[in-house]
Write an enzyme that holds these catalytic residues in place. Structure first.
Site, PDB file in Angstrom:
ATOM      1  N   LEU A   1       0.822  -1.212   0.000  1.00 50.71           N
ATOM      2  CA  LEU A   1       0.000   0.000   0.000  1.00 50.71           C
ATOM      3  C   LEU A   1       0.851   1.253   0.000  1.00 50.71           C
ATOM      4  O   LEU A   1       0.463   2.274  -0.547  1.00 50.71           O
ATOM      5  CB  LEU A   1      -0.928   0.018   1.228  1.00 50.71           C
ATOM      6  CG  LEU A   1      -2.049  -1.022   1.255  1.00 50.71           C
ATOM      7  CD1 LEU A   1      -2.761  -0.994   2.596  1.00 50.71           C
ATOM      8  CD2 LEU A   1      -3.043  -0.752   0.133  1.00 50.71           C
ATOM      9  N   GLY A   2       2.015   1.203   0.646  1.00 46.80           N
ATOM     10  CA  GLY A   2       2.874   2.377   0.704  1.00 46.80           C
ATOM     11  C   GLY A   2       4.042   2.147   1.633  1.00 46.80           C
ATOM     12  O   GLY A   2       4.136   1.128   2.318  1.00 46.80           O
TER      13      GLY A   2
ATOM     14  N   GLY B   1       8.660   6.312   6.826  1.00 40.89           N
ATOM     15  CA  GLY B   1       9.961   6.404   7.440  1.00 40.89           C
ATOM     16  C   GLY B   1      10.309   5.213   8.308  1.00 40.89           C
ATOM     17  O   GLY B   1      11.471   4.960   8.586  1.00 40.89           O
ATOM     18  N   PHE B   2       9.299   4.437   8.755  1.00 37.30           N
ATOM     19  CA  PHE B   2       9.574   3.343   9.677  1.00 37.30           C
ATOM     20  C   PHE B   2       9.081   2.001   9.150  1.00 37.30           C
ATOM     21  O   PHE B   2       8.950   1.058   9.903  1.00 37.30           O
ATOM     22  CB  PHE B   2       8.950   3.637  11.048  1.00 37.30           C
ATOM     23  CG  PHE B   2       9.527   4.859  11.688  1.00 37.30           C
ATOM     24  CD1 PHE B   2      10.781   4.829  12.259  1.00 37.30           C
ATOM     25  CD2 PHE B   2       8.834   6.049  11.676  1.00 37.30           C
ATOM     26  CE1 PHE B   2      11.327   5.956  12.834  1.00 37.30           C
ATOM     27  CE2 PHE B   2       9.372   7.182  12.243  1.00 37.30           C
ATOM     28  CZ  PHE B   2      10.621   7.148  12.831  1.00 37.30           C
TER      29      PHE B   2
ATOM     30  N   VAL C   1       3.742  -0.808   4.415  1.00 39.93           N
ATOM     31  CA  VAL C   1       2.390  -1.211   4.787  1.00 39.93           C
ATOM     32  C   VAL C   1       1.794  -2.040   3.651  1.00 39.93           C
ATOM     33  O   VAL C   1       1.845  -1.635   2.484  1.00 39.93           O
ATOM     34  CB  VAL C   1       1.489   0.004   5.080  1.00 39.93           C
ATOM     35  CG1 VAL C   1       0.100  -0.459   5.513  1.00 39.93           C
ATOM     36  CG2 VAL C   1       2.112   0.873   6.171  1.00 39.93           C
TER      37      VAL C   1
ATOM     38  N   ASP D   1       3.214  13.575  15.098  1.00 42.98           N
ATOM     39  CA  ASP D   1       3.408  13.522  13.642  1.00 42.98           C
ATOM     40  C   ASP D   1       2.075  13.688  12.915  1.00 42.98           C
ATOM     41  O   ASP D   1       1.737  12.923  12.016  1.00 42.98           O
ATOM     42  CB  ASP D   1       4.075  12.209  13.238  1.00 42.98           C
ATOM     43  CG  ASP D   1       4.832  12.323  11.904  1.00 42.98           C
ATOM     44  OD1 ASP D   1       5.071  13.459  11.463  1.00 42.98           O
ATOM     45  OD2 ASP D   1       5.166  11.284  11.318  1.00 42.98           O
TER      46      ASP D   1
END
Length: 667
Positions: free
Chosen positions: A349-350, A353-354, A357, A468
């Site tokens: 899905l994308g 930074g961590f 997904v 965030d």
């Protein structure tokens, strides 16, 4: 006399036939269809060849080579008329996850002969970027070239005279049934279809992509304003260019349709040739017969090892004492692996930074989930993982993405969320008008996220700082309700306690000025980020846009200046039209300014912001009077003035900072 009349009739018939044939020939020059390439007279060079079944192969598994194929006739592009083309392609990699370079559809003034590898056979190191090239190309790129600014190794780009794409996107197509983009893996070997259209009147290029057999998506993958009259010369060639580097793929074109003066004719996919598949290992019949008993035993032992040792190890998991509190939420790695079909790229899905997904479906319950694999090359990944478990494990709010559970194994940290079918909000705000939300929908999202933050700050048993808040971390469910997600940077402390100093975390453009000086995150720093979020939702642009005019680069400065001039509504998203509720737009813009105040004590609480959005409180104009005139100087600290912040590339959307986040020991 009769003979003379008969001769005249014969000559007339001959002239008519000749004229018809000449007209047909002209049509074949500018308007053609190849359902397979048997009998075609394409002009080929390099590795390009036409197979016996009609398949056009641009490259084979040969290192550092190129292949080109051109329509045999030059096409008149005088006055840069519109054109439309579609083709079906397939890319078969030599080995899984070891793909070569891609190919491109090209329009050029001559047969091009560029370098192999990342230059795709189009250009070379000496002429890349030169306006004298007069080349337009749509690249289908399966290798990431950092020197060209490629976003990944699986993208489609629009190129003009350069391999630095003027616009590109990760391969995907708009799924009409589900109302969202589905990912595609270009090197899968599966046939895919591309549609390219140029409107010379509107000066716009649209590019769409989909699996073969799927109807052309209503929403293109790429759409950009482009005046090709500045690129084309009168006579141009159309065709394909492909290359391989040290890694190889075989690139195939199954069918191709082109029309210079209208929509390209549909391809007949039932007539297209099949794509060959490479096989990593082929067992020869004679070798099988000649196997000795000893070799058979070795094979059996290897199979036993694979079935009972390696595959068992694939699903090994780690459990520690601190996890007992969250035991009921734990998923088995095997279930998550099967839900995503082995975490294949087509389920991606994308990326953030961590971690990455993935979309998945749990086999037993048939429930769709989103599974986040947290990056953990250092201790940072583990700390962020524990932070998200600790903060989301018990939090429940209708405007937050629910955490269903988690999983840990050797080398893997995974979080399982409810699947949000409409993706993240940022794609609807900044996606070139392909996906848009009405002002009513946006206002409802702002109310929802404001309610979630008020809950985190004031209503839960501890104060939760999200740290965030931004459009890319707001997800949309099936009814386009906003859900706050990604608590990887979240931090908790007891009500009434003073938050401890930590390193700066967050995203450039959303960081409060005092955070870069003190390192202390508070509810007021969340409010600052929410203010930037409100402005980007209302204005339809990111907090920092380096390519804008100087006075518009920093969004809050521009909105503040327009407010001082009495023209604040001029900053609203022009794509919304005139059907907006003016009072609500002004309210959001002014609230966004107030939340972005450089002085933390001047910012309102999330509870007060929510009351204003719900119409239960009235924003005083006096609250904005104290907004410093030199707000830009204070705001500049956010992106450029602090050594504590790891700045992102100014030409890219804001990225999360590289940080060390600590979780309070209060839990």
């Amino acid at each position: 006399m009769a003979l003379h009349m008969k001769t005249s009739e014969t000559m007339s018939t001959f002239v008519i036939i000749l004229a018809l044939n000449f007209t047909a020939l002209l049509g074949q020059r500018d308007n053609f269809v190849y359902n397979g390439f048997i009998g075609s007279n394409l002009q080929l060079d390099g590795l390009a060849e036409i197979k016996l079944n009609g398949l056009l192969q641009l490259t084979n598994l040969t290192n550092q080579q190129t292949g080109h194929a051109y329509h045999p006739f030059v096409i008149n592009f005088k006055n840069s008329s519109s054109f439309s083309t579609t083709f079906v392609f397939a890319i078969v990699a030599e080995m899984p996850n070891r793909t070569g370079h891609g190919f491109a559809f090209t329009i050029s003034p001559s047969h091009i002969g560029g370098s192999p590898a990342e230059y795709l056979g189009i250009l070379n190191i000496t002429n890349n970027g030169s306006s004298s090239n007069h080349i337009f190309a749509i690249e289908v790129d399966t290798s990431r070239s950092l020197e060209f600014g490629d976003k990944d190794n699986n993208h489609v780009g629009i190129d003009v005279n350069s391999l630095n794409s003027i616009e590109s996107a990760t391969a995907a197509y708009f799924n009409e049934k589900e109302g969202k983009n589905d990912s595609l893996y270009l090197s899968s070997g599966d046939p895919m279809q591309v549609w390219i259209d140029y409107d010379a009147v509107k000066k716009r290029v649209d590019v769409a992509l989909a699996p073969m057999g799927v109807t052309r998506p209503r929403i293109p993958l790429l759409s950009t304003q482009l005046d090709l009259s500045l690129v084309f010369v009168d006579q141009m060639y159309v065709g394909f260019s492909a290359s391989n580097g040290n890694l190889q793929s075989s690139q195939y074109i199954l069918g191709w349709s082109f029309n210079k003066d209208g929509e390209a004719q549909n391809l007949d996919i039932t007539r297209l040739p099949p794509v060959p598949r490479t096989k990593q290992s082929k067992r020869r019949h004679g070798q099988t017969i000649g196997l000795s008993v000893g070799i058979v035993m070795v094979v059996l032992i290897a199979l036993f090892w694979e079935l009972y040792i390696v595959r068992r190890k694939r699903y090994d998991e780690i459990r520690e004492d601190w996890e007992k509190e969250y035991g009921p939420q734990r998923f088995s790695y095997k279930d998550l692996y099967k839900a995503t079909e082995g975490f294949k790229d087509k389920a991606l899905l994308g990326s953030g930074g961590f971690g990455k997904v993935y979309r998945g479906t749990l086999q037993k319950s048939k429930v769709k989930v989103a599974i986040k694999r947290v990056s953990h090359e250092s201790t940072q990944g583990m700390k962020e993982f524990i932070a998200e478990i600790a903060s989301l494990g018990k939090l429940r709010h209708r405007n937050m993405v629910p955490l269903q559970g988690y999983c840990r194994r050797s080398g893997e940290l995974l979080l399982v969320y409810d699947y949000m079918s409409n993706g993240s909000l940022d794609q609807y705000l900044f996606n070139n008008e392909r996906l848009k939300l009405s002002w009513t929908q946006r206002y409802k999202i702002l109310q929802g996220i404001g309610s979630a933050l008020a809950y985190l700050h004031e209503e839960w048993e501890q104060v939760v700082l999200h740290r965030d808040v931004k459009a890319s971390n707001v997800l949309l469910d099936g009814e386009f309700n906003g859900r706050l997600g990604d608590f990887g940077l979240a931090r908790l402390y007891d009500h009434g306690a003073i938050p401890q100093t930590t390193h700066v975390v967050g995203t450039l453009g959303y960081l409060a000025p005092e955070l870069t000086r003190t390192g202390k995150a508070t509810t007021k720093t969340d409010v600052f980020a929410f203010g930037a979020f409100m402005l980007e939702v209302a204005c339809g642009r990111r907090p920092i846009e380096p390519q804008e005019l100087p006075e518009k680069i920093i969004l809050v400065d521009w909105v503040h200046e327009c407010w001082r001039k009495g023209t604040i509504l001029e900053t609203s998203d022009p794509s919304l039209g005139d059907d907006d509720v003016v009072e609500h737009m002004e309210l959001v813009l002014k609230l966004g300014l107030l939340c972005s105040h450089p002085l933390p004590d001047a910012r309102p609480s999330m509870r007060y912001i929510l009351h204003c959005l719900d119409g239960e409180a009235v924003l005083s104009e006096q609250a904005l009077e104290g907004f410093p005139i030199d707000a830009s100087a204070a705001t500049a600290v956010i992106g450029y003035g602090s050594s504590s912040v790891v700045a992102s590339n100014a030409s890219s959307p804001p990225q999360s900072c590289s940080v060390n986040s600590l979780v309070s020991s209060g839990r």
